[in-house]
Design an enzyme around this catalytic site. Structure first.
Site, PDB file in Angstrom:
ATOM      1  N   HIS A 144       0.834  -1.205   0.000  1.00  0.00           N
ATOM      2  CA  HIS A 144       0.000   0.000   0.000  1.00  0.00           C
ATOM      3  C   HIS A 144       0.872   1.259   0.000  1.00  0.00           C
ATOM      4  O   HIS A 144       0.658   2.178  -0.797  1.00  0.00           O
ATOM      5  CB  HIS A 144      -0.930  -0.002   1.214  1.00  0.00           C
ATOM      6  CG  HIS A 144      -1.696   1.274   1.395  1.00  0.00           C
ATOM      7  ND1 HIS A 144      -2.694   1.672   0.531  1.00  0.00           N
ATOM      8  CD2 HIS A 144      -1.602   2.258   2.332  1.00  0.00           C
ATOM      9  CE1 HIS A 144      -3.186   2.838   0.935  1.00  0.00           C
ATOM     10  NE2 HIS A 144      -2.539   3.216   2.014  1.00  0.00           N
ATOM     11  N   ARG A 153       4.236  10.485  -5.491  1.00  0.00           N
ATOM     12  CA  ARG A 153       5.564  11.084  -5.394  1.00  0.00           C
ATOM     13  C   ARG A 153       6.458  10.603  -6.526  1.00  0.00           C
ATOM     14  O   ARG A 153       6.481  11.206  -7.593  1.00  0.00           O
ATOM     15  CB  ARG A 153       6.187  10.786  -4.022  1.00  0.00           C
ATOM     16  CG  ARG A 153       5.572  11.605  -2.897  1.00  0.00           C
ATOM     17  CD  ARG A 153       6.352  11.444  -1.603  1.00  0.00           C
ATOM     18  NE  ARG A 153       6.466  10.037  -1.233  1.00  0.00           N
ATOM     19  CZ  ARG A 153       5.551   9.384  -0.511  1.00  0.00           C
ATOM     20  NH1 ARG A 153       4.490  10.009  -0.052  1.00  0.00           N
ATOM     21  NH2 ARG A 153       5.710   8.109  -0.219  1.00  0.00           N
ATOM     22  N   GLU A 212      -8.765  -2.530   6.414  1.00  0.00           N
ATOM     23  CA  GLU A 212      -7.800  -2.669   7.501  1.00  0.00           C
ATOM     24  C   GLU A 212      -8.321  -3.696   8.496  1.00  0.00           C
ATOM     25  O   GLU A 212      -9.481  -4.101   8.472  1.00  0.00           O
ATOM     26  CB  GLU A 212      -7.615  -1.331   8.251  1.00  0.00           C
ATOM     27  CG  GLU A 212      -7.189  -0.174   7.363  1.00  0.00           C
ATOM     28  CD  GLU A 212      -6.652   1.019   8.161  1.00  0.00           C
ATOM     29  OE1 GLU A 212      -6.234   0.840   9.334  1.00  0.00           O
ATOM     30  OE2 GLU A 212      -6.653   2.127   7.597  1.00  0.00           O
ATOM     31  N   GLN A 251      -7.953  14.838   1.597  1.00  0.00           N
ATOM     32  CA  GLN A 251      -6.665  14.365   2.131  1.00  0.00           C
ATOM     33  C   GLN A 251      -5.485  14.984   1.374  1.00  0.00           C
ATOM     34  O   GLN A 251      -4.518  15.451   1.968  1.00  0.00           O
ATOM     35  CB  GLN A 251      -6.625  12.839   2.026  1.00  0.00           C
ATOM     36  CG  GLN A 251      -5.350  12.195   2.584  1.00  0.00           C
ATOM     37  CD  GLN A 251      -5.407  10.656   2.491  1.00  0.00           C
ATOM     38  OE1 GLN A 251      -6.416  10.076   2.108  1.00  0.00           O
ATOM     39  NE2 GLN A 251      -4.317  10.017   2.852  1.00  0.00           N
ATOM     40  N   SER A 268     -15.173   5.870  10.652  1.00  0.00           N
ATOM     41  CA  SER A 268     -14.400   4.634  10.562  1.00  0.00           C
ATOM     42  C   SER A 268     -15.303   3.563  11.149  1.00  0.00           C
ATOM     43  O   SER A 268     -15.933   3.795  12.182  1.00  0.00           O
ATOM     44  CB  SER A 268     -13.111   4.710  11.384  1.00  0.00           C
ATOM     45  OG  SER A 268     -12.353   5.849  11.029  1.00  0.00           O
TER      46      SER A 268
END
Ligand code: CA
Length: 432
Positions: A144, A153, A212, A251, A268
């Protein structure tokens, strides 16, 4: 202490199908629920039946299990039980296994008691099992972190320099952690449109899930006292499947330099049954090799992880589910023991009811990526659903469902599911 509750040959007098997530070898905790008489209680589950632990205790079925206080299970959270520590969790779980063993007539043949103790899942309303104190979210999947670093990036330096040396994390917020079944609203916020130099306000256009798992801790230490990798598992009560909802456009604009904020804390969600590490013991397995030497306090034996299959479905409104991701907890580079050791190495205190997310769990194959961001590769490769529609991110009225289970021969130990629908932006009632 023997874990007779894990005996794969054990059968229960409560019936369930062979693919149930909740055979008698599981005995999860949590399941705080409202009974048909509107009483709140702590429960466990076998097959499709919820078991009222408060009623079991009241009728004497836990007699001789020290040091349970009389009202231990007649509460609206598991926090006090979790505080009692691993020895108590194990004694209670073993006793529940004994009570529901097919050979034990005590409750099996007492119809009046059974009627007060056992509920069909359809009769009850599940609540959040724990009052979650602090919530920390790690970032422990190398796949991830590499995917995200490649997209945003530099593919040649996708991992930041610290990543292979420590389990990177940030402090989240517990006030908007919800159980499965509660719908959420699309968040609004600031975003910076591509090519613009002025931010705009409005609904997030890039709402995503993050596949998750999370672990829940007991009181682990005093302030100042680190927990070692070797002892860390003693302070982990159990695990849940965890959807860390994210708004990617919010974000992207807000996260520099202090990390995510409003893009993460609008919702969440967790699966409501906490599966103990004792139940997961038969599924212990090896994690990935460390690719760089780590500092002594993070050195770990390899077998501190678990083989847990994970799946994600998207279900459109009035549509059928499409499974869009299959991953596994064992892909995580950093294990829970390393995470807890790192979290406390500076003396940070960890309490009963704290929750630690793993970070998005992606595997190496494109269909094992644990977020839409990766599955659709920033929207460049839309994901096809079986009704013919496509998704780059999550649409209004879509339901996201995550499941987790372990399988070893005939025994399946599961977490059930965490399933929540995304609703449109919240509209204030005062407008109408
Ligand atoms: Ca996350």
């Amino acid at each position: 202490m023997p874990l007779q509750t894990n005996d794969p040959n054990r059968k229960s007098w409560i019936g369930y199908s062979s693919d149930s997530h909740f055979p008698i070898q599981n005995i999860p905790f949590g399941g705080v629920f409202l009974t048909r008489d509107n009483v709140i209680t702590i429960g466990t589950r076998i097959g499709d039946w919820a078991i009222d632990l408060g009623a079991l205790q009241e009728m004497g079925y836990f007699d001789g299990v020290p040091p349970l206080t009389d009202d231990m299970f007649m509460q609206d959270t598991l926090n006090d039980f979790i505080s009692d520590g691993k020895k108590t969790w194990r004694l209670v779980r073993n006793r529940i296994g004994d009570i529901f063993d097919s050979e034990n007539p005590l409750l099996r043949d007492n119809k009046e008691h059974r009627n007060r103790i056992i509920f069909n899942m359809d009769e009850i309303e599940m609540q959040l099992p724990v009052l979650i104190g602090d919530y920390t979210d790690f970032y422990s999947s190398k796949e991830h972190a590499t995917n995200v670093g490649t997209m945003f990036r530099d593919p040649d330096n996708a991992l930041l320099p610290n990543w292979l040396h420590m389990p990177v994390a940030y402090h989240g917020r517990s006030s908007t952690i919800i159980p499965s079944g509660i719908p959420i609203h699309r968040p609004q916020g600031q975003t910076m449109p591509a090519g613009s130099d002025q931010p705009i306000f409005g609904p997030s256009k890039l709402v995503d899930f993050e596949l998750e798992m999370a672990f829940i801790t007991t009181d682990a230490n005093n302030m100042g006292q680190p927990i070692s990798v070797e002892e860390a598992e003693d302070y982990i009560f159990g695990m849940v499947v965890f959807n860390d909802w994210s708004a990617r456009d919010i974000q992207k604009w807000e996260y520099v330099p202090l990390g995510p904020f409003l893009a993460k804390n609008f919702a969440s969600s967790i699966s409501p049954w906490i599966v103990t590490l004792d139940a997961l013991e038969p599924f212990r397995t090896s994690g990935p090799e460390m690719e760089k030497p780590v500092l002594d306090y993070l050195k770990s034996s390899k077998d501190k992880t678990y083989d847990i299959h994970l799946e994600v479905d998207i279900t459109p409104q009035q549509g059928k589910p499409t499974t869009i991701c299959k991953s596994n907890f064992k892909h995580l580079y950093w294990n829970m023991s390393q995470q807890l050791a790192h979290h406390t190495i500076n003396g940070c205190r960890v309490n009963s009811g704290d929750m630690m997310g793993s970070g998005t769990i992606s595997g190496s194959k494109p269909d094992s990526y644990g977020s839409m961001l990766e599955l659709s590769w920033r929207g460049e490769r839309p994901v096809k659903l079986n009704d013919g529609t496509e998704r780059k991110f999550i649409n209004d009225f879509d339901t996201v469902t995550m499941r987790g289970y372990c399988k070893n021969g005939p025994v399946r130990i599961g977490f059930g599911e965490v399933s929540n629908q995304l609703l449109p932006v919240y509209e204030s009632k005062s407008k109408h």
